[in-house]
Design a protein around this motif. Structure first.
Motif, PDB file in Angstrom:
ATOM      1  N   THR A   1       0.816  -1.300   0.015  1.00 13.01           N
ATOM      2  CA  THR A   1      -0.009   0.138  -0.188  1.00 13.01           C
ATOM      3  C   THR A   1       0.839   1.316  -0.027  1.00 13.01           C
ATOM      4  O   THR A   1       0.668   2.350  -0.880  1.00 13.01           O
ATOM      5  CB  THR A   1      -0.934   0.035   1.070  1.00 13.01           C
ATOM      6  OG1 THR A   1      -1.777  -1.024   1.182  1.00 13.01           O
ATOM      7  CG2 THR A   1      -1.847   1.326   1.198  1.00 13.01           C
ATOM      8  N   GLU A   2       2.013   1.189   0.805  1.00 15.31           N
ATOM      9  CA  GLU A   2       2.765   2.327   0.937  1.00 15.31           C
ATOM     10  C   GLU A   2       3.479   2.567  -0.401  1.00 15.31           C
ATOM     11  O   GLU A   2       3.794   3.700  -0.993  1.00 15.31           O
ATOM     12  CB  GLU A   2       3.800   1.963   2.018  1.00 15.31           C
ATOM     13  CG  GLU A   2       4.834   3.208   1.982  1.00 15.31           C
ATOM     14  CD  GLU A   2       4.491   4.456   2.330  1.00 15.31           C
ATOM     15  OE1 GLU A   2       5.230   5.450   1.970  1.00 15.31           O
ATOM     16  OE2 GLU A   2       3.739   4.624   2.985  1.00 15.31           O
TER      17      GLU A   2
ATOM     18  N   GLN B   1      -0.561   4.421  -2.539  1.00 13.20           N
ATOM     19  CA  GLN B   1      -0.913   5.743  -1.663  1.00 13.20           C
ATOM     20  C   GLN B   1      -1.967   6.390  -2.140  1.00 13.20           C
ATOM     21  O   GLN B   1      -2.272   6.788  -3.265  1.00 13.20           O
ATOM     22  CB  GLN B   1       0.449   6.409  -1.716  1.00 13.20           C
ATOM     23  CG  GLN B   1       1.722   6.135  -0.750  1.00 13.20           C
ATOM     24  CD  GLN B   1       1.244   6.613   0.716  1.00 13.20           C
ATOM     25  OE1 GLN B   1       0.199   6.859   0.887  1.00 13.20           O
ATOM     26  NE2 GLN B   1       2.383   6.996   1.364  1.00 13.20           N
ATOM     27  N   LYS B   2      -2.983   6.798  -0.938  1.00 15.22           N
ATOM     28  CA  LYS B   2      -4.184   7.374  -1.396  1.00 15.22           C
ATOM     29  C   LYS B   2      -3.914   8.866  -1.142  1.00 15.22           C
ATOM     30  O   LYS B   2      -3.080   9.308  -0.504  1.00 15.22           O
ATOM     31  CB  LYS B   2      -4.966   6.754  -0.381  1.00 15.22           C
ATOM     32  CG  LYS B   2      -5.660   5.529  -0.397  1.00 15.22           C
ATOM     33  CD  LYS B   2      -6.667   5.197   0.617  1.00 15.22           C
ATOM     34  CE  LYS B   2      -7.313   3.636   0.139  1.00 15.22           C
ATOM     35  NZ  LYS B   2      -7.881   3.961  -1.192  1.00 15.22           N
TER      36      LYS B   2
ATOM     37  N   THR C   1      -2.334   8.317   7.757  1.00 13.12           N
ATOM     38  CA  THR C   1      -0.698   8.209   7.765  1.00 13.12           C
ATOM     39  C   THR C   1      -0.200   9.312   8.594  1.00 13.12           C
ATOM     40  O   THR C   1      -0.917  10.433   8.305  1.00 13.12           O
ATOM     41  CB  THR C   1       0.006   7.896   6.430  1.00 13.12           C
ATOM     42  OG1 THR C   1      -0.171   9.137   5.642  1.00 13.12           O
ATOM     43  CG2 THR C   1      -0.571   6.866   5.635  1.00 13.12           C
TER      44      THR C   1
END
Length: 420
Positions: free
Chosen positions: A403-404, A408-409, A418
């Protein structure tokens, strides 16, 4: 001439061994595959077969043997020096000596054996053998490369042969071995060897897995196919497998810390992953699984910090749902300069895992070698709690890492918050 021993060690084993531990009676086989559960007596059968081959009076006495394990440490601690290893069974006068520096065994008959690791497939190059014993093939880091090099080295004698002892996993290499016309298959379960195992193993450990898919694999030695509803399939995992990673643009260590501490603590998931651009697409690479159970905060913190140094990572990503800022403090107390990024999950585990599984379907993730425990968690996770072992901590750490790196959102989007 062979020294006579009374009572004769070989004859004792021939009386004691089970049918599944007995070499095939027919003579038209090249590979003897013994599939078995944990503690089923696979190692003893392999060691007895190797010692029998090394005995100068055997029907098929090879001069040179290969012993291949998951690692060099496993070769020595299990296949050679273990309770059922080649140096621990049979009459002492017939046991081999072992030269640690050369990883070489020498039997009184003059037969020699060399140890190899599946972490170093090229270590088999340049050697040639009459026979081989391959242990726990389904746990090998580089199964295809190691197996290929082993086959090319089996080129001495009238009929080179090999024995494979392993607890199964549904991997392509194992299926090819099973389907080969020259493979003879034996099967054994943990229960077949009950007389030689502790009662507590069955009452406390095995009973927790009886009737489960994991139990069928690890206790009964069955090859289990994909689980309906699982987010990851074995086909996805095997399609992702490579031998080495390219130069990476970024590397992170992701941690899913346990809620407790000490010997009874849950597993701490620690996954190392990186990314780079491949054919115009950002692609993730799983580099290492440093997860472990029963650790104190200081221990898992040091384990993660060591992984950060070993892989020259850019950051450590840690979930703070469990313990909040305590998790950050653990890492900062080890090294205040560590770049730690905290993540807090505001969605459920499955909702976080689904987009990461989609990355595998899109061919955007690679596994550098094999990670058996992690991959078992991936291919058995359906999002449903299944009791013991239902918290897949390695999977969680993998989800945080990818995800990182790849998902990344944008600020303000729901799901993951985060904190740098």
């Amino acid at each position: 001439m062979r020294q006579e021993i009374a009572p004769h060690a070989d004859l004792l084993w021939e009386v004691q061994r089970r049918a599944d531990q007995t070499p095939p009676r027919h003579n038209d086989w090249t590979t003897w595959l013994l599939l078995g559960g944990r503690g089923a007596g696979k190692t003893r059968a392999g060691a007895e077969w190797v010692n029998r081959l090394a005995d100068e009076s055997a029907d098929y006495p090879p001069v040179r043997l290969a012993l291949v394990a998951q690692s060099y440490g496993d070769a020595r601690e299990v296949m050679i020096e273990g309770a059922s290893g080649v140096r621990s069974i049979g009459h002492p006068s017939m046991r081999p000596s072992y030269e640690v520096s050369r990883r070489r065994l020498t039997w009184p008959s003059g037969a020699v054996g060399y140890c190899f690791s599946a972490e170093d497939p090229d270590g088999l190059r340049g050697y040639q053998f009459d026979a081989a014993w391959a242990d726990e093939v389904c746990k090998w880091r580089y199964p295809e490369e190691t197996w290929s090099n082993l086959q090319l080295a089996l080129r001495l004698g009238a009929r080179p042969r090999q024995m494979v002892t392993t607890t199964p996993r549904p991997m392509p290499l194992l299926r090819r071995i099973m389907e080969a016309e020259t493979t003879a298959i034996s099967r054994a379960s943990s229960y077949d060897n009950r007389a030689n195992l502790a009662d507590a193993f069955f009452s406390e450990i095995a009973s927790a897995y009886e009737g489960t898919r994991l139990g069928r694999q690890e206790l009964l030695g069955e090859v289990i196919d994909d689980l309906e509803g699982a987010l990851w399939t074995w086909k996805m995992i095997e399609a992702a497998r490579i031998s080495a990673a390219p130069e990476l643009a970024r590397i992170v260590v992701a941690i899913d810390p346990p809620a407790g501490a000490g010997p009874d603590a849950d597993e701490c998931g620690i996954i190392v992953a990186g990314k780079t651009m491949i054919a115009g697409t950002q692609t993730g690479f799983i580099l290492a699984d440093r997860s472990a159970a029963g650790l104190s905060p200081a221990q898992w913190g040091m384990r993660a910090a060591t992984a950060y140094e070993d892989y020259q990572a850019d950051a450590i990503v840690i979930e703070t749902n469990q313990g909040g800022e305590m998790a950050r403090h653990v890492l900062k107390s080890i090294d205040a300069a560590l770049p730690v990024k905290s993540v807090f999950a505001s969605r459920g585990k499955q909702a976080r895992a689904e987009p990461v599984a989609a990355l595998y379907e899109q061919g955007r993730v690679r596994h550098v070698g094999a990670f058996p425990t992690l991959e078992d968690q991936l291919t058995t996770y359906t999002g449903l709690a299944t009791g013991r072992g239902s918290s897949p901590d390695r999977l969680d750490a993998l989800v945080w890492a990818l995800t990182e790196l790849l998902l990344q959102k944008e600020p303000g989007q729901p799901g993951i918050r985060t904190f740098d």
